[in-house]
Design a protein around this motif. Structure first.
Motif, mmCIF file in Angstrom:
data_model
loop_
_atom_site.group_PDB
_atom_site.id
_atom_site.type_symbol
_atom_site.label_atom_id
_atom_site.label_comp_id
_atom_site.label_asym_id
_atom_site.label_seq_id
_atom_site.Cartn_x
_atom_site.Cartn_y
_atom_site.Cartn_z
ATOM 1 N N GLY A 79 0.347 -1.011 -0.018
ATOM 2 C CA GLY A 79 -0.135 0.122 -0.163
ATOM 3 C C GLY A 79 1.554 0.923 0.226
ATOM 4 O O GLY A 79 2.082 1.531 -0.782
ATOM 5 N N ASP A 80 0.417 2.680 0.839
ATOM 6 C CA ASP A 80 1.186 3.811 0.766
ATOM 7 C C ASP A 80 2.048 3.656 1.976
ATOM 8 O O ASP A 80 2.942 4.759 1.588
ATOM 9 N N ASP A 81 2.715 2.024 2.335
ATOM 10 C CA ASP A 81 4.012 2.816 2.901
ATOM 11 C C ASP A 81 5.302 2.929 2.669
ATOM 12 O O ASP A 81 6.379 3.384 2.856
ATOM 13 N N PHE A 82 5.344 2.778 0.175
ATOM 14 C CA PHE A 82 6.399 2.737 0.184
ATOM 15 C C PHE A 82 5.746 3.819 -0.748
ATOM 16 O O PHE A 82 4.772 3.880 -1.343
ATOM 17 N N ILE A 83 7.000 5.440 -1.335
ATOM 18 C CA ILE A 83 6.181 5.663 -2.868
ATOM 19 C C ILE A 83 7.060 4.990 -3.613
ATOM 20 O O ILE A 83 8.223 4.089 -3.839
ATOM 21 N N TRP A 84 6.249 4.552 -4.482
ATOM 22 C CA TRP A 84 6.231 3.722 -5.906
ATOM 23 C C TRP A 84 7.042 4.232 -7.163
ATOM 24 O O TRP A 84 5.969 5.436 -7.805
ATOM 25 N N LEU A 85 8.297 3.783 -7.670
ATOM 26 C CA LEU A 85 8.606 4.454 -8.843
ATOM 27 C C LEU A 85 8.644 3.192 -10.279
ATOM 28 O O LEU A 85 8.952 2.629 -9.782
ATOM 29 N N LEU A 86 7.715 3.262 -10.674
ATOM 30 C CA LEU A 86 7.921 2.273 -12.361
ATOM 31 C C LEU A 86 8.800 1.950 -13.502
ATOM 32 O O LEU A 86 8.848 3.278 -14.029
ATOM 33 N N LYS A 87 8.974 1.044 -13.471
ATOM 34 C CA LYS A 87 10.345 1.288 -15.214
ATOM 35 C C LYS A 87 8.681 0.497 -15.650
ATOM 36 O O LYS A 87 8.357 -0.789 -15.792
ATOM 37 N N ALA A 88 8.529 1.591 -17.134
ATOM 38 C CA ALA A 88 7.782 0.986 -18.133
ATOM 39 C C ALA A 88 7.241 1.767 -18.963
ATOM 40 O O ALA A 88 8.802 2.771 -19.292
ATOM 41 N N ALA A 89 7.254 1.813 -20.764
ATOM 42 C CA ALA A 89 7.549 2.353 -21.549
ATOM 43 C C ALA A 89 6.433 3.313 -21.698
ATOM 44 O O ALA A 89 6.438 4.684 -22.676
ATOM 45 N N THR A 90 5.899 3.226 -20.667
ATOM 46 C CA THR A 90 4.874 4.534 -20.728
ATOM 47 C C THR A 90 4.286 5.060 -18.644
ATOM 48 O O THR A 90 4.635 3.906 -18.085
ATOM 49 N N PRO A 91 3.996 5.784 -18.731
ATOM 50 C CA PRO A 91 3.735 5.957 -17.791
ATOM 51 C C PRO A 91 1.760 5.568 -16.887
ATOM 52 O O PRO A 91 1.625 4.830 -17.276
ATOM 53 N N PRO A 92 2.942 4.725 -15.287
ATOM 54 C CA PRO A 92 1.463 3.621 -14.716
ATOM 55 C C PRO A 92 0.501 4.450 -14.527
ATOM 56 O O PRO A 92 0.063 5.423 -14.212
ATOM 57 N N ALA A 93 -0.480 2.788 -15.400
ATOM 58 C CA ALA A 93 -1.913 3.532 -15.345
ATOM 59 C C ALA A 93 -2.618 3.778 -13.176
ATOM 60 O O ALA A 93 -3.466 4.095 -13.435
ATOM 61 N N SER A 94 -2.030 3.067 -12.529
ATOM 62 C CA SER A 94 -2.026 3.600 -11.376
ATOM 63 C C SER A 94 -1.700 5.206 -10.587
ATOM 64 O O SER A 94 -2.298 5.010 -9.764
ATOM 65 N N GLY A 95 -1.291 5.401 -11.804
ATOM 66 C CA GLY A 95 -0.914 6.845 -11.469
ATOM 67 C C GLY A 95 0.446 7.161 -10.152
ATOM 68 O O GLY A 95 0.500 7.764 -9.494
ATOM 69 N N ASP A 96 0.742 6.168 -10.471
ATOM 70 C CA ASP A 96 2.972 6.016 -9.192
ATOM 71 C C ASP A 96 3.769 6.677 -10.484
ATOM 72 O O ASP A 96 3.601 6.716 -11.070
ATOM 73 N N GLY A 97 4.874 6.380 -9.657
ATOM 74 C CA GLY A 97 5.571 7.169 -10.199
ATOM 75 C C GLY A 97 6.638 6.666 -11.153
ATOM 76 O O GLY A 97 6.299 5.421 -11.394
ATOM 77 N N TRP A 98 6.911 7.054 -12.258
ATOM 78 C CA TRP A 98 7.930 6.854 -13.258
ATOM 79 C C TRP A 98 8.985 7.608 -13.534
ATOM 80 O O TRP A 98 9.231 8.343 -13.522
ATOM 81 N N HIS A 99 9.852 5.983 -13.722
ATOM 82 C CA HIS A 99 10.997 6.025 -13.287
ATOM 83 C C HIS A 99 11.857 6.193 -14.501
ATOM 84 O O HIS A 99 11.906 4.683 -15.696
ATOM 85 N N VAL A 100 12.401 7.058 -15.372
ATOM 86 C CA VAL A 100 12.505 6.562 -16.882
ATOM 87 C C VAL A 100 14.110 5.915 -17.263
ATOM 88 O O VAL A 100 14.571 6.897 -16.263
ATOM 89 N N THR A 101 14.051 5.698 -18.244
ATOM 90 C CA THR A 101 15.949 5.038 -18.018
ATOM 91 C C THR A 101 16.841 6.267 -19.002
ATOM 92 O O THR A 101 15.860 6.836 -19.927
ATOM 93 N N ALA A 102 17.981 6.182 -19.619
ATOM 94 C CA ALA A 102 18.761 7.363 -19.592
ATOM 95 C C ALA A 102 17.668 7.734 -21.001
ATOM 96 O O ALA A 102 17.950 8.584 -21.919
ATOM 97 N N SER A 103 17.841 6.158 -22.475
ATOM 98 C CA SER A 103 17.604 6.483 -23.662
ATOM 99 C C SER A 103 15.730 6.564 -23.634
ATOM 100 O O SER A 103 15.804 7.926 -24.283
#
Length: 353
Positions: free
Chosen positions: A184-208
């Motif tokens: 749950g909200d115990d963590f701030i979440w950053l996800l790795k994906a080709a698009t922003p997470p549908a959940s609204g959580d954070g998005w961490h993009v690669t250098a490329s």
């Protein structure tokens, strides 16, 4: 036109889980907006001593513990301001508006409800981010990942990048859904994906990904660009077309959610990538490698001095990455970083639990 250069000390003051903010006088420059307390540093004055003096004059408190948080250069039409921001985590006295200014103690997630000067926006972000950013290693099974995250939670880590490079996108999405249901909200979440997470959580993009987004002229808060066909898994892939970043940032039910939601982070390795990250509106970045690492022995670490020089070129929070652990936090703070990020330096393998 030559701008006047002003060095301003400011403070993010924490107590009992809240942060103190003050309102600027109506007649002042940007009057009525909220800010983090502080004031001008006198010529030749030590920074820490100047911070203590200003907070005693403005708030009637005696600072007993503080450290650098973020350093910002901002140009106004008539002047250039250096906002030298420190985190104050202990003081004596009862903070109040000693000069008649309204003050408020607010929860970190409530800072977004107040209007701040544009130069304060990175401070608002830095005030809400933790000092350590955990990146998960590739795990063969979800039980190992769950055990490691449970241990991280017990050790007080609060921000996690779910990095599982060997996992197919569909399985990764299923895994992240299960983990966020469990923790749950115990963590701030950053996800790795080709698009922003549908959940609204954070998005961490690669250098490329960062370079492609920048090349396309995209900035956080704007629709994704449409363009000619591109290779699979590109950040400009066709499945980005119907969705826009504003929808990502304003998903139903997220208005009162924790401060970490909808963060945009980027992996950077040099001054050019740091500049790109700032220009696409990244909330924070990782900068690596600082020291040599066992995972990338061929990569030469930039060292602390170069890290300091690179951080000074951007006005966004920076986590240093590469061969670091919590033992390096003080060095990271003194280099101007938000803190440290890491896999091996922050993750405990299952055998250690």
């Amino acid at each position: 036109m030559t701008r006047t250069r002003i060095h301003v000390m400011a403070a993010v003051i924490r107590r009992s889980g809240r942060i103190l903010i003050a309102q600027r006088p109506k007649a002042a420059h940007q009057g009525g907006l909220w800010e983090f307390p502080g004031g001008k540093l006198d010529a030749g004055e030590d920074r820490y001593e100047g911070l203590k003096r200003e907070l005693e004059e403005e708030l009637g408190i005696e600072v007993t513990s503080a450290r650098p948080l973020i350093d910002i250069d901002h140009d106004y039409p008539d002047k250039s301001v250096r906002l030298d921001v420190w985190l104050v985590d202990d003081f004596n006295g009862e903070a109040h508006g000693a000069e008649g200014q309204p003050v408020q103690w607010v929860l970190p997630g409530e800072l977004r409800l107040y209007d701040f000067p544009q130069a304060n926006v990175p401070i608002v972000t830095a005030a809400q981010l933790p000092e350590s950013y955990l990146i998960t290693p590739d795990c063969e099974d979800s039980s190992t990942l769950v055990a490691g995250l449970d241990d991280a939670r017990k050790r007080g880590l609060t921000m996690v990048q779910l990095r599982q490079t060997a996992m197919q996108p569909a399985k990764y999405e299923q895994l992240t859904t299960r983990l966020m249901q469990s923790f749950g909200d115990d963590f701030i979440w950053l996800l790795k994906a080709a698009t922003p997470p549908a959940s609204g959580d954070g998005w961490h993009v690669t250098a490329s990904q960062l370079r492609e987004l920048h090349r396309a002229g995209w900035r956080k808060g704007e629709p994704f660009p449409a363009g000619p066909p591109v290779p699979p898994r590109s950040v400009q892939a066709p499945n980005l077309g119907p969705r826009s970043a504003p929808e990502w940032e304003r998903l139903p039910g997220r208005e009162g959610a924790p401060a970490g939601n909808n963060l945009l982070a980027a992996s950077c390795h040099d001054a050019e990538e740091l500049r790109m990250a700032a220009e696409i509106g990244a909330d924070f970045v990782t900068l690596s490698p600082v020291l040599p690492t066992t995972s990338h022995p061929e990569a030469k670490g930039m060292g602390w001095e170069e890290a300091r020089n690179l951080i000074a070129q951007v006005n966004i929070p920076v986590y240093l990455l590469g061969g670091l652990s919590t033992d390096n936090l003080e060095q990271a703070f003194q280099a101007g970083a938000q803190g440290i990020a890491g896999i091996s330096g922050l993750w405990k393998p299952k055998t250690d639990l």
